[in-house]
Design an enzyme around this catalytic site. Structure first.
Site, PDB file in Angstrom:
ATOM      1  N   LYS A 193      -0.763  11.251   5.862  1.00 16.30           N
ATOM      2  CA  LYS A 193      -0.677  10.360   6.852  1.00 16.30           C
ATOM      3  C   LYS A 193       0.064   9.113   6.007  1.00 16.30           C
ATOM      4  O   LYS A 193       1.233   8.669   6.716  1.00 16.30           O
ATOM      5  CB  LYS A 193      -1.993   9.953   7.322  1.00 16.30           C
ATOM      6  CG  LYS A 193      -1.869   8.690   8.504  1.00 16.30           C
ATOM      7  CD  LYS A 193      -3.150   8.096   8.597  1.00 16.30           C
ATOM      8  CE  LYS A 193      -3.652   7.301   7.278  1.00 16.30           C
ATOM      9  NZ  LYS A 193      -4.090   6.009   7.099  1.00 16.30           N
ATOM     10  N   LYS A 202       0.834  -1.202  -0.049  1.00 10.84           N
ATOM     11  CA  LYS A 202       0.139  -0.022  -0.050  1.00 10.84           C
ATOM     12  C   LYS A 202       0.825   1.291  -0.127  1.00 10.84           C
ATOM     13  O   LYS A 202       0.603   2.204  -0.623  1.00 10.84           O
ATOM     14  CB  LYS A 202      -0.855   0.047   1.090  1.00 10.84           C
ATOM     15  CG  LYS A 202      -1.744   1.216   1.488  1.00 10.84           C
ATOM     16  CD  LYS A 202      -2.740   1.482   0.285  1.00 10.84           C
ATOM     17  CE  LYS A 202      -3.517   2.929   0.487  1.00 10.84           C
ATOM     18  NZ  LYS A 202      -4.800   2.876   1.179  1.00 10.84           N
TER      19      LYS A 202
END
Lengths: 297, 297
Positions: free
Chosen positions: B240, B172
């Site tokens: 983030k 990811k």
């Protein structure tokens, strides 16, 4: 018999494009500085001219597919250039990648002879040229574009009229930004994946299905992973194109930090002997050297 | 009746994913900190739990889809966390995006209770969640992955087992590099095109057919051109994720200049009030301010 087309510049791209024109039934005159490179196209049915001027005497439409602006200017305006046989009504389609302002200057020069110049740079690389599926971005008069469409359709599949002469080159510049910066994305993702020990094929399978995918990652990422050394689009040619982009950006006071970074990273690959002859996917080598690792073991 | 699944976190993504599980016939228990957000899923047939612990008592498989590592830890290990009703044989599938090392720690903690933890972060955004076509990257035991596949298939279309717990998160991270840096490519190409006065729709049509294309340019480029303000993936969430990428890169001494540049450019958008709530395609705003132009007139 369709119209007679002159084709100047039978390099990797030009040769395949000329062969496609022959296949689609165009009568073809060709010229290449290195005559050796014309052999295959002549064997396929093209006639060879001894000079651009001679070629221009036979063709209504003349295509140029050479490297840089000085090369285009040489074959069009040089001592044996097309201009010396120019006839009103002829159309020159320059499919090379050169600065938009060079196109505009050529367009004015030839307008005085009643000859129109269109710029029609391409994207899609060697495979697009071979398969006749190039993306072609055209600058020039709309009606001339439409008249020349059958010729362009012999070489490409997505052919768009963008605007006045030079506008095709502006879009090509935008395209090269995408190609160059997408290489940064690809190289950094491959680097992190490799350094964390995850299989690169697994990564490629998983991520080509998602929102991170790109033509670059799908096709050139695969080449890197498979250690396919055949260069796609050569770095030294991309650098020439990024010079065009960054000089336009300079004139416009437009900051393009990503494109500038891409040029720096390609330069790091050029620092290796023969680096400029590698394909743009070799940007990964800059990351390998910076990060002191080898992805391609 | 298929198995009973617990679902924690009914935000933009989670809600659609939970609805797809219901549609595919799974019996569903849900929990969301803000109970209001559970209404639609409950109306569609889910049972609501008052706490993660309560939810865990009913479900063999528990999915978490929250924002960050502290949120995952709160619902799993907090005073009313899943751990207090943990039963051997249960499986926790965390589909949030959190650091790989946080997954490994959770995996060890739950292993002591006989509970397996898999990480299964997703890509594909809101539309992928709604349509059930998410890309899902899974870390965990291969046999557990296979047992849970029907659950994952209710939510995604390209589902890949990557490796041990944490490996899904590494992929990811690679995906987010691609997404973030492809935004730089897109923003710079759009900027140059706009500043040279070429129509952006024409540009988008021409270039999506070529070697510069990407999911980002095709889908989010279109949003920018159409002035569609609905955020895709919010900048503060991307930031983030880039923190996760860059902290992994720091640990590995891996220079990632493109990703670092993307974080800087997103930061410039966050400098505007509400900027972090915009989608990542709003990176163009950083270029507009730097270059002193407005693309979105």
């Amino acid at each position: 018999m369709k119209g007679t087309v002159g084709f100047i510049g039978l390099g990797v791209m030009g040769k395949s494009m000329a062969l496609n024109l022959l296949r689609k039934g165009f009568s073809l005159y060709v010229y290449n500085r290195t005559r050796e490179k014309a052999k295959e196209v002549v064997a396929a049915g093209a006639k060879e001219s001894a000079s651009p001027e001679g070629l221009g005497a036979h063709a209504e439409t003349i295509i140029t597919m050479v490297t840089d602006a000085p090369d285009v200017e040489e074959v069009l305006l040089g001592p044996k250039g097309v201009i010396h046989s120019a006839k009103p009504g002829q159309v020159i389609i320059d499919m090379s990648t050169i600065p938009p302002e060079a196109v505009r200057t050529l367009s004015k020069t030839f307008a005085e002879r009643g000859v129109e110049v269109m710029d029609a740079p391409v994207s899609g690389g060697r495979s697009g040229a071979v398969e006749g599926t190039l993306t072609i971005m055209v600058g020039g008069k709309k009606e001339t574009f439409e008249r020349c469409l059958p010729i362009l359709q012999a070489m490409g599949s997505r052919i768009t009229h963008i605007g006045s002469p030079g506008c095709g080159q502006v879009l090509k510049a935008c395209n090269q930004i995408l190609c160059a910066v997408n290489q940064i994305a690809m190289a950094e993702a491959l680097s992190l994946c490799h350094r964390t020990g995850i299989n690169l094929n697994t990564m490629h399978h998983a991520l080509t299905g998602g929102a991170g995918n790109s033509w670059a990652f799908e096709h050139l990422g695969k080449k890197v992973i498979e250690r396919n050394q055949k260069p796609s689009f050569k770095i030294h040619l991309m650098q020439k194109d990024l010079d065009i982009v960054l000089s336009a950006a300079k004139r416009l006071n437009l900051p393009l930090p990503g494109t500038a970074l891409a040029q720096v990273l390609f330069r790091a690959v050029q620092a290796e002997e023969g680096g400029g002859e590698l394909g743009i996917e070799a940007m990964i080598r800059a990351y390998e050297r910076m990060g002191n690792f080898t992805l391609r073991d």
